[in-house]
Design a protein around this motif. Structure first.
Motif, PDB file in Angstrom:
ATOM      1  N   VAL A 144       0.937  -1.317  -0.142  1.00 30.54           N
ATOM      2  CA  VAL A 144       0.083  -0.092   0.020  1.00 30.54           C
ATOM      3  C   VAL A 144       0.928   1.353  -0.097  1.00 30.54           C
ATOM      4  CG1 VAL A 144      -1.655   1.376   1.347  1.00 30.54           C
ATOM      5  CG2 VAL A 144      -1.868  -1.141   0.860  1.00 30.54           C
TER       6      VAL A 144
ATOM      7  N   ARG B  82       1.180   4.066  -2.790  1.00 32.74           N
ATOM      8  CA  ARG B  82       0.800   5.440  -2.842  1.00 32.74           C
ATOM      9  C   ARG B  82       1.899   6.467  -2.904  1.00 32.74           C
ATOM     10  NH1 ARG B  82      -2.643   4.964   2.666  1.00 32.74           N
ATOM     11  NH2 ARG B  82      -1.262   6.892   3.140  1.00 32.74           N
TER      12      ARG B  82
ATOM     13  N   HIS C 108      -9.231   0.327   4.426  1.00 32.21           N
ATOM     14  CA  HIS C 108      -8.150   0.082   3.509  1.00 32.21           C
ATOM     15  C   HIS C 108      -8.859  -0.660   2.419  1.00 32.21           C
ATOM     16  CE1 HIS C 108      -5.151   2.632   5.450  1.00 32.21           C
ATOM     17  NE2 HIS C 108      -5.647   2.035   6.558  1.00 32.21           N
TER      18      HIS C 108
ATOM     19  N   MET D 257      -8.683  -2.435  -1.142  1.00 34.33           N
ATOM     20  CA  MET D 257      -7.475  -2.981  -1.939  1.00 34.33           C
ATOM     21  C   MET D 257      -7.913  -3.962  -2.832  1.00 34.33           C
ATOM     22  SD  MET D 257      -4.909  -3.589   1.471  1.00 34.33           S
ATOM     23  CE  MET D 257      -6.318  -4.412   2.160  1.00 34.33           C
TER      24      MET D 257
ATOM     25  N   LEU E  30      -0.771  -5.745  -5.653  1.00 30.58           N
ATOM     26  CA  LEU E  30      -1.685  -4.466  -5.315  1.00 30.58           C
ATOM     27  C   LEU E  30      -1.960  -3.717  -6.641  1.00 30.58           C
ATOM     28  CD1 LEU E  30      -3.702  -2.993  -3.315  1.00 30.58           C
ATOM     29  CD2 LEU E  30      -1.549  -1.591  -3.163  1.00 30.58           C
TER      30      LEU E  30
ATOM     31  N   TYR F  66      -6.384   0.906  -5.042  1.00 27.76           N
ATOM     32  CA  TYR F  66      -6.273   1.157  -3.496  1.00 27.76           C
ATOM     33  C   TYR F  66      -7.423   2.309  -3.202  1.00 27.76           C
ATOM     34  CZ  TYR F  66      -4.973   2.882   1.058  1.00 27.76           C
ATOM     35  OH  TYR F  66      -5.010   3.315   2.375  1.00 27.76           O
TER      36      TYR F  66
END
Length: 151
Positions: A21, A25, A49, A51, A58, A61
């Protein structure tokens, strides 16, 4: 594209998942958008969160949380390698399902990057107020009426 969705509190995330994450980000909001700001912040411990994973990667998100008298969401991203495949729309479906499930009846207010305004308008969000600078990027407040619990 097969995506497995997960919604968790920070305490429920493994170190490896939170690393993924944080990595995406920072890659999206700090490096790609050349903005220097505190990306990991005090909201992470209280947020839900959302996801999306493709295998172990990932690919989508967002975080959802309550702020004052409304619910909001932010840090909405799909990784560059999967953009243009409709994943952003699917992520919005997950965000709004989470809001409907855990925050029914609360109005929604977001601070959207100005170039994403049209995307959020497709989901019924309406711009209010003037454009403002948030961490070096023009944003606009957008509101949507409360989502009700599914009958």
């Amino acid at each position: 594209m097969t995506v497995k969705w997960s919604i968790n509190a920070l305490a429920e995330l493994s170190a490896e998942t939170f690393y993924k994450v944080a990595y995406e980000r920072i890659r999206t909001f700090v490096v790609s958008q050349t903005r220097v700001y505190q990306e990991i912040d005090e909201i992470d411990p209280v947020a839900h969160h959302v996801m999306g994973f493709q295998g172990e990667r990932l690919v989508a998100y967002a975080r959802v949380f309550v702020e004052d008298d409304h619910v909001t969401f932010g840090r909405v991203l799909t990784i560059p390698e999967v953009r243009g495949q409709g994943l952003g729309r699917r992520l919005m479906g997950q965000i709004e399902a989470e809001i409907q499930r855990d925050y029914p009846g609360m109005p929604i207010r977001i601070e959207a990057q100005i170039d994403k305004r049209g995307f959020y308008e497709k989901f019924g969000y309406q711009a209010t107020g003037q454009v403002f600078n948030f961490n070096g990027t023009p944003h606009i407040r957008m509101d949507k009426a409360a989502l009700r619990m599914a009958e």
